[in-house]
Design an enzyme around this catalytic site. Sequence first.
Site, short mmCIF file in Angstrom:
data_model
loop_
_atom_site.label_atom_id
_atom_site.label_comp_id
_atom_site.label_asym_id
_atom_site.label_seq_id
_atom_site.Cartn_x
_atom_site.Cartn_y
_atom_site.Cartn_z
CB SER A 175 0.51 3.88 18.46
OG SER A 175 1.59 2.98 18.25
CG HIS A 209 6.07 10.61 13.11
ND1 HIS A 209 5.76 11.15 14.34
CD2 HIS A 209 5.59 9.34 13.14
CE1 HIS A 209 5.11 10.25 15.07
NE2 HIS A 209 5.00 9.13 14.36
CE LYS A 266 2.20 11.45 12.03
NZ LYS A 266 1.13 10.59 11.50
N GLY A 314 -1.03 11.37 15.85
CA GLY A 314 -2.16 10.86 16.62
C GLY A 314 -1.71 10.30 17.96
N1 LIG Z 1 -2.08 3.52 14.17
C1 LIG Z 1 -0.84 3.19 13.83
O1 LIG Z 1 -0.19 2.32 14.47
C2 LIG Z 1 -0.19 3.86 12.66
C3 LIG Z 1 -0.91 4.74 11.92
N2 LIG Z 1 -0.38 5.27 10.78
C4 LIG Z 1 -1.25 6.11 10.01
O2 LIG Z 1 -1.69 5.36 8.88
C5 LIG Z 1 -1.94 6.22 7.79
C6 LIG Z 1 -1.19 5.73 6.55
O3 LIG Z 1 0.20 5.88 6.76
P1 LIG Z 1 1.24 5.55 5.58
O4 LIG Z 1 1.10 4.12 5.18
O5 LIG Z 1 2.55 6.04 6.05
O6 LIG Z 1 0.68 6.49 4.42
P2 LIG Z 1 0.75 6.31 2.83
O7 LIG Z 1 0.40 7.63 2.26
O8 LIG Z 1 2.05 5.68 2.45
O9 LIG Z 1 -0.40 5.25 2.51
C7 LIG Z 1 -1.77 5.57 2.43
C8 LIG Z 1 -2.36 4.73 1.31
O10 LIG Z 1 -3.78 4.90 1.30
C9 LIG Z 1 -4.15 5.07 -0.05
N3 LIG Z 1 -5.46 5.66 -0.27
C10 LIG Z 1 -5.77 6.96 -0.60
N4 LIG Z 1 -7.11 7.08 -0.77
C11 LIG Z 1 -7.63 5.85 -0.55
C12 LIG Z 1 -8.96 5.33 -0.62
N5 LIG Z 1 -10.00 6.12 -0.92
N6 LIG Z 1 -9.15 4.01 -0.37
C13 LIG Z 1 -8.11 3.21 -0.07
N7 LIG Z 1 -6.83 3.64 -0.02
C14 LIG Z 1 -6.60 4.94 -0.24
C15 LIG Z 1 -3.02 5.91 -0.63
O11 LIG Z 1 -3.05 5.91 -2.05
P3 LIG Z 1 -2.46 7.21 -2.84
O12 LIG Z 1 -1.04 7.35 -2.43
O13 LIG Z 1 -2.64 6.82 -4.28
O14 LIG Z 1 -3.30 8.38 -2.42
C16 LIG Z 1 -1.83 5.16 -0.07
O15 LIG Z 1 -1.52 4.03 -0.85
C17 LIG Z 1 -1.56 7.63 8.27
O16 LIG Z 1 -2.71 8.28 8.75
C18 LIG Z 1 -0.61 7.35 9.44
O17 LIG Z 1 -0.55 8.39 10.36
C19 LIG Z 1 0.87 4.96 10.35
C20 LIG Z 1 1.65 4.09 11.06
C21 LIG Z 1 1.19 3.50 12.31
O1 LIG Z 2 2.45 8.44 10.10
C1 LIG Z 2 3.16 7.61 10.72
O2 LIG Z 2 4.18 7.11 10.25
C2 LIG Z 2 2.71 7.23 12.07
N1 LIG Z 2 1.57 7.69 12.49
C3 LIG Z 2 0.92 7.36 13.71
C4 LIG Z 2 0.64 8.60 14.52
O3 LIG Z 2 0.29 9.65 13.94
O4 LIG Z 2 0.72 8.55 15.75
C5 LIG Z 2 1.60 6.26 14.47
C6 LIG Z 2 3.08 6.14 14.29
O5 LIG Z 2 3.70 7.03 15.17
C7 LIG Z 2 3.54 6.30 12.86
#
Ligand SMILES: NC(=O)C1=CN([C@@H]2O[C@H](COP(=O)(O)OP(=O)(O)OC[C@H]3O[C@@H](n4cnc5c(N)ncnc54)[C@H](OP(=O)(O)O)[C@@H]3O)[C@@H](O)[C@H]2O)C=CC1
Ligand SMILES: O=C(O)C1=N[C@H](C(=O)O)C[C@H](O)C1
Length: 265
Positions: free
Chosen positions: A122, A156, A160, A166
């Site tokens: 996060s 969530h 997801k 995570g």
């Molecule tokens: N650490 C943090 O604070 C947070 C972490 N997350 C994490 O971030 C990740 C993304 O979340 P979210 O935005 O909701 O997910 P989404 O599925 O909306 O976005 C992921 C994006 O990555 C793209 N993608 C797929 N393959 C590739 C590639 N080879 N190269 C570049 N881009 C690619 C997808 O494209 P396509 O749809 O065409 O496959 C999509 O546009 C998750 O693992 C989530 O758990 C989320 C929120 C907060």
């Molecule tokens: O997928 C999400 O949306 C999020 N993923 C992260 C996680 O798996 O902890 C962070 C946040 O909670 C949102």
Amino acid sequence: MTIRVAIHGAAGRMGQRLVALGAADEAVELVAALDNAGAPNAGCDAGELAGAGTIGVPISADWPEACDAVIDFSVPDATDSLVEECVRRRFPLVYATTGIEAEQLQRIEAAAASIPIVKAASMSTAVNLTMKLAEIAGRTLKDLPSGVDVEILERHHRFKEDSPSGTALAFGKILADAMDKPKAAHGREGRVGARPADEIGYHAIRTGDNPGEHTIVFGMLGETIELRVAATNRDCYAQGAYTAAKWIKGKPPGLYDMQDVLGLK
Ligand SMILES: NC(=O)C1=CN([C@@H]2O[C@H](COP(=O)(O)OP(=O)(O)OC[C@H]3O[C@@H](n4cnc5c(N)ncnc54)[C@H](OP(=O)(O)O)[C@@H]3O)[C@@H](O)[C@H]2O)C=CC1
Ligand SMILES: O=C(O)C1=N[C@H](C(=O)O)C[C@H](O)C1
């Protein structure tokens, strides 16, 4: 001072918020909006896709020549190629994707020998502060005579793909270490018997458009503490990722987390 940032996963839910907030930040120059080669939005202006107006940066798989930080919110399968490109180009990386395998984590750790990487489940300041509070609570309650049951509840959105989150696993690791509770129970069903003292329970709820919520329950005999942190939208994660991107510029190679970025260690 302006930092040049590439967003990896730019067409996704998080990627779009990063594009919108980056476009509005005078200290950020967006130099690439990377997504997978076959992305349905390839070629679209990333700002228009994010509802932030035209910014002249297309969604594309083409890497920029120069960049101060790559911010990744994509998918586990993209990890290896992302890390390879960052190492080859000497680009610092802010890595936010969750649900990766042990081998992918090992590659990130190996890459941190040659580039600086901030990796956190996060990026939210509030979540990272709550982790610190949870660690203090865990250490303080560890030897309570009545015993303390730790349960981690997370909610969530329905899209997801990884469970538990995570962040829930990160809370669990902190508390397992602080309280010496090595066992994990993921949900419970049937006649499982009385609750073991050295177990942490995880409960993953998937519902609607919830952007992320975590509750840590410390259950004692006669008292309960609950630490709850809940997002109302995704900007807490995106803002945290920009804080990390600004912090990482000029740092030596190494694997860092948001506790380093926020000075919480
Ligand atoms: N650490 C943090 O604070 C947070 C972490 N997350 C994490 O971030 C990740 C993304 O979340 P979210 O935005 O909701 O997910 P989404 O599925 O909306 O976005 C992921 C994006 O990555 C793209 N993608 C797929 N393959 C590739 C590639 N080879 N190269 C570049 N881009 C690619 C997808 O494209 P396509 O749809 O065409 O496959 C999509 O546009 C998750 O693992 C989530 O758990 C989320 C929120 C907060
Ligand atoms: O997928 C999400 O949306 C999020 N993923 C992260 C996680 O798996 O902890 C962070 C946040 O909670 C949102």
